[in-house]
Design a protein around this motif. Structure first.
Motif, mmCIF file in Angstrom:
data_model
loop_
_atom_site.group_PDB
_atom_site.id
_atom_site.type_symbol
_atom_site.label_atom_id
_atom_site.label_comp_id
_atom_site.label_asym_id
_atom_site.label_seq_id
_atom_site.Cartn_x
_atom_site.Cartn_y
_atom_site.Cartn_z
ATOM 1 N N LYS A 71 -9.564 -1.241 -1.850
ATOM 2 C CA LYS A 71 -8.412 -1.400 -2.725
ATOM 3 C C LYS A 71 -7.893 -2.841 -2.632
ATOM 4 O O LYS A 71 -8.203 -3.574 -1.683
ATOM 5 C CB LYS A 71 -7.307 -0.418 -2.320
ATOM 6 N N GLU A 98 0.824 -1.209 0.000
ATOM 7 C CA GLU A 98 0.000 0.000 0.000
ATOM 8 C C GLU A 98 0.858 1.260 0.000
ATOM 9 O O GLU A 98 0.498 2.265 -0.624
ATOM 10 C CB GLU A 98 -0.937 0.034 1.208
ATOM 11 N N PRO A 158 -10.627 1.067 -6.886
ATOM 12 C CA PRO A 158 -11.519 0.713 -5.760
ATOM 13 C C PRO A 158 -12.705 -0.106 -6.226
ATOM 14 O O PRO A 158 -13.215 0.087 -7.330
ATOM 15 C CB PRO A 158 -11.972 2.090 -5.231
#
Length: 270
Positions: free
Chosen positions: A208, A65, A244
């Motif tokens: 995500k 991330e 997303p």
């Protein structure tokens, strides 16, 4: 070395003990360019886990991330072969505020699909793991979803309202077809809690890849029913993307059908 759930659980516990728990309470959080929070613990945990994975499983790249979007896009090209996907601290805003709901999430993707997942709740020392086709477990004990009945009115819903498309937000707030609603603030843990029978209905408007790669696998392997949708079109979505995705899930296929009907989402589990 072959990747195994027990080995991943050990790596996550080492990462939490080294980079996350010592700094909990009082750590400063700052905004990233996308508006989400990051702390030094996020960065330290990703560095620690990346080093451990490179040592134990050389040759498998890592998508984290806390990489730049360009780096993530480059790493995603490895998903057809083998790729680690890491969220070093899922629930950073909880962590920074002192709310005890955050986790580390790690998934191995092969052939474009998650095949191994591990998620650690370091506060409760609960480690959820799953391997494709082998079921899911919590601290070594098999888990499965739980539903008190076939009625939505008897079900607890975990719903993140902030990211829902306007039509679904209006529907969920006006119909109230469930017993009660919660929001945990850690997507990875929410998937695990569905898998372990701690609530029955799930809805989240913007996940995500690093949020759901391990958690969705754990829920699927435990026996939950789920699908991911493209938020604007509400069409079923491929599992592997950086965009997303809206998630809708339930403890079983019957409840999922009733849940999607309540939310006016005419989709089937993918």
């Amino acid at each position: 070395m072959t990747a195994e759930p027990t080995h991943l659980a050990r790596l996550l516990r080492e990462t939490a003990a080294t980079a996350i728990l010592p700094n909990w309470h009082g750590i400063e959080a700052r905004h990233k360019s996308d508006g989400s929070f990051v702390t030094e613990s996020d960065l330290a945990a990703q560095r620690h886990l990346a080093a451990a994975l490179a040592r134990d499983f050389p040759g498998i790249p890592l998508l984290g991330e806390e990489m730049t979007p360009a780096e993530q896009e480059q790493m995603l090209q490895q998903a057809d072969r083998a790729l680690w996907v890491v969220d070093p601290l899922d629930g950073t805003s909880n962590y920074a505020a002192g709310f005890p709901a955050f986790s580390i999430s790690l998934a191995l993707i092969e052939g474009g699909q998650p095949v191994l997942g591990a998620i650690l709740d370091p506060v409760r020392d609960e480690c959820f793991v799953a391997a494709k086709g082998q079921g899911a477990s919590l601290n070594g004990q098999p888990i499965q979803p739980f539903a008190p009945s076939r009625s939505l009115k008897d079900c607890l819903a975990m719903a993140d309202l902030k990211r829902l498309p306007p039509a679904q937000l209006q529907t969920i707030t006006s119909h109230a077809c469930f017993s009660s609603q919660r929001s945990l603030g850690s997507v990875a843990l929410e998937w695990c809690w569905l898998a372990a029978g701690r609530f029955q209905l799930y809805l989240h408007g913007g996940q995500k890849l690093w949020d759901y790669a391990a958690g969705r696998l754990i829920a699927d392997e435990a026996g939950a029913a789920a699908c991911h949708l493209i938020p604007d079109s509400l069409e079923p979505s491929p599992a592997i993307t950086l965009e997303p995705r809206l998630a809708i899930a339930a403890a079983n296929v019957e409840l999922l059908a009733a849940w999607r009907a309540c939310l006016e989402l005419d989709v089937t589990a993918d």
